[in-house]
Design an enzyme around this catalytic site. Structure first.
Site, mmCIF file in Angstrom:
data_model
loop_
_atom_site.group_PDB
_atom_site.id
_atom_site.type_symbol
_atom_site.label_atom_id
_atom_site.label_comp_id
_atom_site.label_asym_id
_atom_site.label_seq_id
_atom_site.Cartn_x
_atom_site.Cartn_y
_atom_site.Cartn_z
ATOM 1 C CE1 TYR A 190 -2.769 -3.307 0.787
ATOM 2 C CE2 TYR A 190 -4.368 -1.557 0.552
ATOM 3 C CZ TYR A 190 -4.063 -2.891 0.571
ATOM 4 O OH TYR A 190 -5.041 -3.817 0.364
ATOM 5 C CG ASP B 246 -14.117 -7.240 2.051
ATOM 6 O OD1 ASP B 246 -13.856 -6.372 2.908
ATOM 7 O OD2 ASP B 246 -14.556 -6.962 0.914
ATOM 8 C CG ASP C 39 -2.053 -20.889 1.918
ATOM 9 O OD1 ASP C 39 -1.487 -20.396 2.904
ATOM 10 O OD2 ASP C 39 -1.510 -21.750 1.203
ATOM 11 C CG ASP D 273 -8.022 -4.472 1.750
ATOM 12 O OD1 ASP D 273 -9.231 -4.511 2.033
ATOM 13 O OD2 ASP D 273 -7.564 -3.772 0.828
ATOM 14 C CE LYS E 156 1.807 -18.763 0.181
ATOM 15 N NZ LYS E 156 1.002 -19.997 0.325
#
Ligand code: ATP
Length: 343
Positions: A125, A233, A205, A229, A172
């Site tokens: 970002y 959701d 994951d 982010d 990750k």
């Protein structure tokens, strides 16, 4: 009577509709808790960009920094120029995104009560994208300083909650060995200071799968900007949808409270948007004010709002996204009518 100045970004799409509903609830809760809130307009977003040539005018930043807290509706395509910039300029390093099962709302598991703590100032970002012949290189920044303060924030949050006293670090590092390696390594260093809170880590994951498989087993999750982010959701959907989940952007000095959802252009102007997410964001704002200003009246107002939202949903008052027929202002009025002063 304590007075607070609240800067308000009405935003785009459904923003002005949900902000209007939320303002009524905030105003009523504040009066019942003997607080005075002065709302000051802080224009930002697509519409502001069209009118003023800048989606985030300098005067808006000034309004926010001169207020006690900022309540923000969603903005449209200019989100990167507005909220991403505000997070970096005001150093709002912790993005706190709770996902909690609500009464009367269909969700994956009735016992979900988790919080995603998303590092808010770095990662991809930073917007460092460099074009080269035939491609683009996107630079990701992860620093020990930012990783350390977000980890500490997550542990302190878990310690303060009535929950399971556990923090899971999502990453990750099997692929991004150096950047996520630094994030996880720093997380475990900070974990040493919090022996009373369980520390674990999980690949992003696996986390995406486990949030569906066993969401009620999580307490606090700490992660980098992009994963947070996306995963927030997902957790919003786990507890019933984007119309429900609030968030806070918190720094040392300033804080901005906003729903997790975007401007929802598909339903803008119909008066059907669910204002729950922003109303619960306003409750988080009062909770933050109560802690930062040591004002128990703010805590009373925060709890009044949260409980009134729960009662409203439990009574079956629902907006269209939840299968009901209440409009945005009907729902806000129903919440206002259920505000009860705690004894
Ligand atoms: P943006 O580009 O601003 O992010 P978007 O439509 O891509 O907008 P969201 O605004 O997050 O993304 O909306 C995703 C979906 O969720 C849309 O179908 C939208 O109508 C729905 N939605 C989002 N917020 C609400 C809400 N408060 N009430 C009802 N539905 C909502």
């Amino acid at each position: 009577m304590k007075e607070y100045v609240i800067s308000v970004i009405r935003g785009d799409g459904i923003g002005p509709e949900v902000v209007a509903g939320c303002s009524t609830v905030l105003h009523n809760a504040a009066s019942a808790a003997s607080l005075k809130l002065e709302f000051v307009d802080a224009p930002a977003g697509d519409e502001t960009g069209r009118l003023k040539g800048k989606a985030l005018p300098d005067s808006t930043i000034e309004t926010i920094t001169h207020s006690d807290a900022c309540l923000k509706g969603p903005v449209g395509k200019s989100a990167a120029d507005v909220i991403v910039r505000l997070r970096q300029e005001l150093d709002l390093y912790a993005n706190v995104r709770p996902a909690k099962s609500l009464p009367g709302v269909r969700c994956l598991d009735a016992g979900v009560d988790m919080v995603i703590v998303r590092e808010n100032t770095e990662d991809l970002y930073k917007g460092l994208e460099i074009e080269f012949d035939g491609g683009v290189l996107a630079l990701r920044s992860i620093t020990a300083k930012a990783s350390e303060r977000i980890s500490r924030f997550a542990f302190e949050l878990s310690r303060s909650r009535a929950g399971k006293k556990s923090v899971v670090c999502v990453h990750k590092n099997n692929v991004l060995r150096k950047s996520d390696g630094l994030f996880v390594g720093t997380f475990y260093k900070v974990a040493g200071e919090f022996q009373d809170v369980k520390a674990e880590d999980m690949l992003v994951d696996s986390a995406a799968m486990n949030f569906i498989r066993k969401p009620s087993e999580f307490d606090v999750v700490v992660t980098t900007n992009l994963y947070g982010d996306i995963l927030s959701d997902e957790t919003a959907q786990v507890v019933g949808g984007l119309g429900l989940t609030p968030s806070a952007n918190i720094g040392e000095k300033y804080a901005i409270f906003e729903p997790v959802h975007g401007s929802a252009p598909d339903i803008a102007g119909t008066g059907t948007a669910n204002p729950t997410a922003i109303i619960l964001s306003a409750s988080m704002m009062l909770d933050w004010l109560s802690r930062s200003r040591k004002d128990s009246d703010c805590l009373r107002a925060s709890e009044m709002i949260r409980k009134a939202v729960h009662r409203t949903l439990a009574d079956g008052v629902k907006t269209r996204d939840l299968g009901g027929s209440a409009g945005t202002s009907d729902f806000a009025a129903a919440v206002s009518s259920r505000l009860e002063i705690p004894s």
